[in-house]
Structure formats: C-alpha cells, structure tokens
Motif scaffolding. Structure first.
Motif, PDB file in Angstrom:
ATOM      1  N   THR A  25      45.347  33.343  40.411  1.00 27.99           N
ATOM      2  CA  THR A  25      43.985  33.753  40.753  1.00 27.99           C
ATOM      3  C   THR A  25      43.401  34.670  39.668  1.00 27.99           C
ATOM      4  O   THR A  25      42.222  34.542  39.310  1.00 27.99           O
ATOM      5  N   ASP A  50      39.929  34.695  45.870  1.00 26.89           N
ATOM      6  CA  ASP A  50      41.053  34.809  46.788  1.00 26.89           C
ATOM      7  C   ASP A  50      40.657  34.672  48.252  1.00 26.89           C
ATOM      8  O   ASP A  50      41.473  34.275  49.075  1.00 26.89           O
ATOM      9  N   CYS A  81      44.338  27.886  44.997  1.00 23.43           N
ATOM     10  CA  CYS A  81      44.636  28.066  46.424  1.00 23.43           C
ATOM     11  C   CYS A  81      45.269  29.436  46.645  1.00 23.43           C
ATOM     12  O   CYS A  81      45.971  29.944  45.789  1.00 23.43           O
TER      13      CYS A  81
HETATM   14 MG    MG Z   1      46.262  33.527  44.213  1.00 27.74          MG
END
Ligand code: MG
Ligand code: GDP
Length: 394
Positions: A25, A50, A81
């Motif tokens: 992320t 997130d 994801c």
């Molecule tokens: Mg992540």
C-alpha cells in the motif's frame, strides 16, 4: 486533475501482490505521489487506499482499491488489496484480471509464505508478467539485498516465471512517499515505472498462438449460412482457415468462409477484434453459446480440469456446511453452464465455507476451457463458490 490525455494511451491492468506488511500500500501511494509531480496522477494517500471500499464481484465480497495513473507511455489501473484473504478472493474470482503484477518483498524479511502463495496464484490465474520491488532497502545493507535478489530470482523460476529477464527494482516505498531524492527514494519508484513501461509488452494481446474465439451469438444469413459472433481471444484468423467448433461434447470441422468486422469483409482479424464469421457447411442448430471456434486441431476438448476454488462464507451468501468429494452442482462460466462434479485432493477430507484450494472438476460433457478461465458454482441460483481453471487434464 491529471493533465495528460489518458484516452490516447494504451491501457494496462496491474496490481501489487506480496506478503502482509511488506509495503504494497505504501508503494501504491508512493507511485501516485511521484507521478502527481508531473501531473500524471492524482495523489492518493495511504489511508485512502487502505480503506478500500467493499465491492461485490460474482456474489463475493472483495476489498480492493483501484488506483489510476499514467506514465508518459500508457495508463495503468492498479489494484491493491488490504489483506491476504482479499487477494485470494480477488485473484481466484478473476475480478482484477491483471496483465502484470508487482511483487513487493521487504528486504528485511525476504520471501515469506504469502509471497509464495500470491506468486502461485498469479501463475494459476494466468498473469504473464511479474516485476519484483525489493522494498525497505533503507533499513538493510547491500549484502542482504543481494541475498533477497537471489532468493526472488529462484522463486520466480520455481513458478515458471522469467527469472533472468524479470526486472528487480530495489528501493524504499516509504522514503519515496516522503519525497526523499536519494537513490532508494523517489528514483526507485521512477525506476519501477520505467521497468513497467518497458517490460510489460505494449500489446498484451496474444497474436502468436493458434486462434480461439468463444461464441457469444449465432444467426443465419439467408442464402449464405451460419454466422457466429464473438471476440477473438487470441491469435489471428484468416479467411479460408480450417477450424474446429468445439463444446458440449461436439467437435465440428469447418472452414472460415468469410470474416467481418463492423459488417465489412476482411481477409484477417486479430485478438481483441469483435467479428462475425461465416462457417462453411454449419447448421445453426449445431451452434451453442459457449462453444469455442479454434484453429483446426489446436485445442483439446475434455471434461477433466484442475481449478483453484474459493467457497463463499455463510455471510457472503455461501454454504453453511462443508464440501466433500463428489460434490455435484451447476457450473457457470461466461455465457454458458453445465453440470459439474467437484472432487477434492485425496489428502483433503473436506473444504469449509471460506476455504480455498485446488480441486478436480468433472463436467457432464467435454468442453474447451483455458487456463485462467473464471467460473462460479451455484446451488439453486445462489453462488456458493468462485474459481478459476488452472490446468487441463486428460
Ligand atoms: Mg496494504
Ligand atoms: P502492505 O501490508 O504490504 O500493504 O504494507 P504497508 O504498505 O501497509 O506497510 C507496512 C509497514 O511497513 C508500514 O508501517 C509502512 O510504513 C512500512 N514500510 C513500507 N515501506 C517501507 C520502507 O520502504 N521502509 C521502511 N522502513 N518501512 C516501510
């Protein structure tokens, strides 16, 4: 607003995969930050990515963030994801259909179980290109990075990926996100983007394999014969090529008498083209939606396949009870459906709702299915499982 005109650029689906907490992320946010400077993306913060919204794909719940950005060469739609289970559901359901994956591995940990599992899934669902981003280079020394590089090349080769040619980029997503101009900061993300532009072929469409087209529709042209309609999935079709029309236990030999794109006859058509094909000597009642038009003798038709399957949990509308071998239900794929029996690996006694794994499919009749083809299993019109074909068995 991004300044570039994305509509003129080629589109490419990518995604970050890899072990939890390795920096997927952070890297996704860093990419948008780096490109935002040149007006090629809107910066999307870590928190925005997130808290990915829940979406419903084929009845199941998937948490996935879809972030868009452009390089000078093309436009990317990037999937990230939040958790491991989301990756499993996303990839097995065929929801993201990535052209390429960015495998993120933290240099301090090296490859971990989910690194392997995501790479295995990538292979099974037919993702052809994998790039590796060795992250957290800011907290380890060069010897460690060299070791991780060797381990990652071995891992790529274990799963049948291009272990010598695949780009391995080393850097720090966090430093890049913070705007650090040193080698491990912003330039590392720029190197990754350059590698994506270069390594992922511009046309991901496969034009070298024998042609293949799933039939969406068929109709009769009075005085001419039967025309089948579909989008060519791979290869090149030429007028007068010999072909097999296969599916539901039938394999009918034919010839492509005429190929039309937008109602104009063309000598050939390639993967991605939507075409109408006049088939010599074909009767309309022989054609069924879901059959495949294939280059002559290029495909094997069978009723045995291996697949990776995910059983929906009760809260996703799935079964309450476990599944055992000889589980028989209707299978749906694309525009067709067929009765199907599911058998588990001999070592596996049962699968619970929420479980995923490899299973054996036996269809009522022979079909042509290809690797990466998604399907669902329904009980009384309720989706209880989603899966993807991983292998054709004989
Ligand atoms: Mg992540
Ligand atoms: P994900 O689970 O793979 O999405 O990982 P995250 O992006 O959430 O990162 C997990 C943790 O690692 C967070 O605390 C990040 O700040 C941290 N992190 C990510 N990239 C780096 C990096 O390059 N260097 C360091 N030191 N930490 C990082």
């Amino acid at each position: 607003k991004p300044k570039s005109d994305v509509t003129e650029k080629k589109h490419c689906n990518v995604g970050t995969i890899g072990h939890v907490d390795h920096g997927k992320t952070t890297l996704t946010a860093a990419i948008t930050k780096v490109l935002a400077k040149d007006g090629l993306a809107n910066y999307v913060s870590y928190d925005e990515i997130d808290k990915a919204p829940e979406e419903k794909a084929r009845g199941i719940t998937i948490n996935a963030a879809h972030v868009g950005y452009s390089t000078k060469l093309r436009h990317y739609a990037h999937t990230d994801c939040p958790g491991h289970a989301d990756y499993v559901r996303n990839m097995i359901s065929g929801a993201s259909q990535m052209d390429a994956a960015i495998l993120v591995v933290a240099a301090d940990d090296g490859p971990m179980p989910q690194t392997r599992e995501h790479l295995l899934l990538a292979k099974q669902v037919g993702i052809r290109y994998v790039l590796v981003f060795i992250n957290k280079a800011d907290i380890v020394n060069d010897e460690i990075i060299e070791l991780v590089e060797i381990e990652m090349r071995e891992l790529l080769s274990d799963f049948g990926y291009d272990s010598d040619g695949a780009p391995l980029i080393c850097g720090s997503a966090l430093r890049a996100l913070q705007g650090d101009p040193s080698e491990h900061g912003v330039p590392s993300v720029q190197r990754l983007l350059d590698a994506m532009d270069e390594y992922i072929p511009r046309i991901v469409r496969d034009v070298t394999s024998p042609f293949l087209m799933p039939i969406d529709n068929a109709f009769t042209v009075p005085g001419r014969g039967t025309v089948v309609v579909g989008t060519i999935k791979r290869g090149v079709m030429k007028r007068n090529d010999d072909a097999d029309l296969m599916g539901f236990g039938y394999n009918i030999k034919t010839t492509l008498s005429d190929i039309q794109i937008f109602r104009k006859s063309v000598p050939e058509a390639i993967a991605g083209d939507n075409v109408g094909v006049l088939l010599r000597g074909m009767k309309i009642r022989s054609v069924e939606t879901g059959m495949l038009l294939c280059a002559a003798r290029s495909m094997k038709m069978t009723n045995h396949y291996k697949a990776n399957i995910y059983f929906l949990t009760r809260s996703e509308g799935g079964r309450k009870k476990p599944v055992f071998s000889k589980y028989s239900q209707q299978m749906f794929s694309g525009t067709w459906n067929i009765a199907c029996r599911i058998d588990l690996e001999p070592s596996m006694h049962m699968m619970m709702p929420g479980d995923h794994g490899e299973v054996y499919l036996t269809l009522l009749e022979d079909m042509v299915m290809t690797q990466g083809q998604p399907f669902t299993i329904r009980e009384n019109n309720v989706t209880v499982a989603t899966g993807i074909v991983t292998e054709t068995l004989s």
